[in-house]
Scaffold this active site. Sequence first.
Site, PDB file in Angstrom:
ATOM      1  N   ASN A  11      -7.289   4.076  43.087  1.00  0.00           N
ATOM      2  CA  ASN A  11      -6.633   3.219  42.110  1.00  0.00           C
ATOM      3  C   ASN A  11      -5.428   3.750  41.709  1.00  0.00           C
ATOM      4  OD1 ASN A  11      -6.153   1.629  39.688  1.00  0.00           O
ATOM      5  ND2 ASN A  11      -7.671   2.795  38.432  1.00  0.00           N
ATOM      6  N   TRP A  12      -4.461   3.186  42.212  1.00  0.00           N
ATOM      7  CA  TRP A  12      -2.893   3.512  42.015  1.00  0.00           C
ATOM      8  C   TRP A  12      -2.630   3.401  40.480  1.00  0.00           C
ATOM      9  CZ3 TRP A  12       0.281   1.687  46.712  1.00  0.00           C
ATOM     10  CH2 TRP A  12      -0.444   2.440  47.882  1.00  0.00           C
ATOM     11  N   LYS A  13      -3.082   2.511  39.599  1.00  0.00           N
ATOM     12  CA  LYS A  13      -2.568   2.236  38.389  1.00  0.00           C
ATOM     13  C   LYS A  13      -1.477   1.751  38.469  1.00  0.00           C
ATOM     14  CE  LYS A  13      -5.858   5.501  36.575  1.00  0.00           C
ATOM     15  NZ  LYS A  13      -6.736   6.294  35.577  1.00  0.00           N
ATOM     16  N   HIS A  96     -11.894  -1.806  33.858  1.00  0.00           N
ATOM     17  CA  HIS A  96     -11.437  -0.276  33.705  1.00  0.00           C
ATOM     18  C   HIS A  96     -11.279  -0.008  32.228  1.00  0.00           C
ATOM     19  CE1 HIS A  96      -9.287   3.030  34.214  1.00  0.00           C
ATOM     20  NE2 HIS A  96      -9.715   3.076  35.464  1.00  0.00           N
ATOM     21  N   GLU A  98      -9.156   1.606  30.791  1.00  0.00           N
ATOM     22  CA  GLU A  98      -7.678   1.425  30.206  1.00  0.00           C
ATOM     23  C   GLU A  98      -7.381   0.048  30.056  1.00  0.00           C
ATOM     24  OE1 GLU A  98      -5.651   3.514  33.552  1.00  0.00           O
ATOM     25  OE2 GLU A  98      -6.746   5.285  32.943  1.00  0.00           O
ATOM     26  N   SER A 214     -11.497  12.122  37.211  1.00  0.00           N
ATOM     27  CA  SER A 214     -10.854  13.341  37.742  1.00  0.00           C
ATOM     28  C   SER A 214     -11.465  13.656  38.928  1.00  0.00           C
ATOM     29  CB  SER A 214     -11.208  14.312  36.580  1.00  0.00           C
ATOM     30  OG  SER A 214     -10.407  13.927  35.425  1.00  0.00           O
ATOM     31  N   GLY A 235      -8.245   8.008  40.898  1.00  0.00           N
ATOM     32  CA  GLY A 235      -6.979   7.814  40.352  1.00  0.00           C
ATOM     33  C   GLY A 235      -5.825   8.711  40.859  1.00  0.00           C
ATOM     34  N   GLY A 236      -5.458   9.654  40.111  1.00  0.00           N
ATOM     35  CA  GLY A 236      -4.483  10.453  40.203  1.00  0.00           C
ATOM     36  C   GLY A 236      -4.367  11.060  41.605  1.00  0.00           C
TER      37      GLY A 236
HETATM   38  P1  PGA Z   1      -8.267   9.840  37.663  1.00  0.00           P
HETATM   39  O1  PGA Z   1      -8.722   7.991  37.210  1.00  0.00           O
HETATM   40  O2  PGA Z   1      -9.058   9.973  38.866  1.00  0.00           O
HETATM   41  O3  PGA Z   1      -7.107   9.963  37.554  1.00  0.00           O
HETATM   42  O4  PGA Z   1      -9.270  10.475  36.460  1.00  0.00           O
HETATM   43  C1  PGA Z   1      -9.648   7.597  37.949  1.00  0.00           C
HETATM   44  C2  PGA Z   1      -9.567   6.064  37.245  1.00  0.00           C
HETATM   45  O5  PGA Z   1      -9.280   5.843  36.155  1.00  0.00           O
HETATM   46  O6  PGA Z   1     -10.146   5.201  38.044  1.00  0.00           O
END
Ligand code: PGA
Length: 253
Positions: A11-13, A96, A98, A214, A235-236
């Site tokens: 997930n590149w956001k 999600h 967010e 994470s 994500g990150g």
């Molecule tokens: P993260 O994000 O791995 O940076 O915690 C995961 C996500 O929001 O899908």
Amino acid sequence: MKQRIPTIVANWKMHKTQEEAKKYILDFLPLVSASPVNVLIAAPFTCLSIIAEHLKHSSILVGGQNMHFETDGAYTGEISLPMLKDVGASFVILGHSERRTHFLETDLVINKKLNKALQNDMKAILCIGEQEIEKKSNKTLETLKNQISNGLKGIDPLSLRQLIIAYEPVWAIGTGQSPHADIVQEIHAFIRAFIQKEYGDDLSSCLPIIYGGSVKYESLSDLMLKEDVDGVLVGGASLDPQSFAKIVNFSLG
Ligand code: PGA
């Protein structure tokens, strides 16, 4: 031996321009061996077509991070399912945290989006997860149960074959904190049992339930061994092709 093929999602956001996305894919492809792992990349809308073009000869899927539930109309700034399909997306992340937090998406809206996607042959990843306050007041399972039952309300059970559930505790996203793998297993088993009770064995035994929050390469050895952890949503650690390739290659087992 697990019966479900691992599902690994990036997930590149809100990261990467088209040029950066293209470079990522060109760097990433040679690093991952053709393998029985489902790899999905959720990218910004503006990068989808260039990614799809570069993944033409690969089994890796590209998808969106959100979608409107209407096909078209006066919804300034929104994007619809036919538009996503048009640029090569074959899945979408919905609900999600967010989106729930910053864009005030409710279970009702997420349900409409999910229905739209699944009814139209688009894979959907439904994200669910408790807030820190819910965890502290022992409301995790109740929260997840509500998010699933509201999210799936009225959806044709046959179309749920296209569903992936991502358990993402809100307090673990982007914080470097995450629950112990034993807790993740317990929660995934709870989710699977709930799906089994509502929809039966066929769906519950093949439904991918993945963990997000994470995730790093180092978390995988514990997580991926667990019976009900069918993959990860990253994500990150998915923003760098080397780092994401290590995660994908680990999942080959
Ligand atoms: P993260 O994000 O791995 O940076 O915690 C995961 C996500 O929001 O899908």
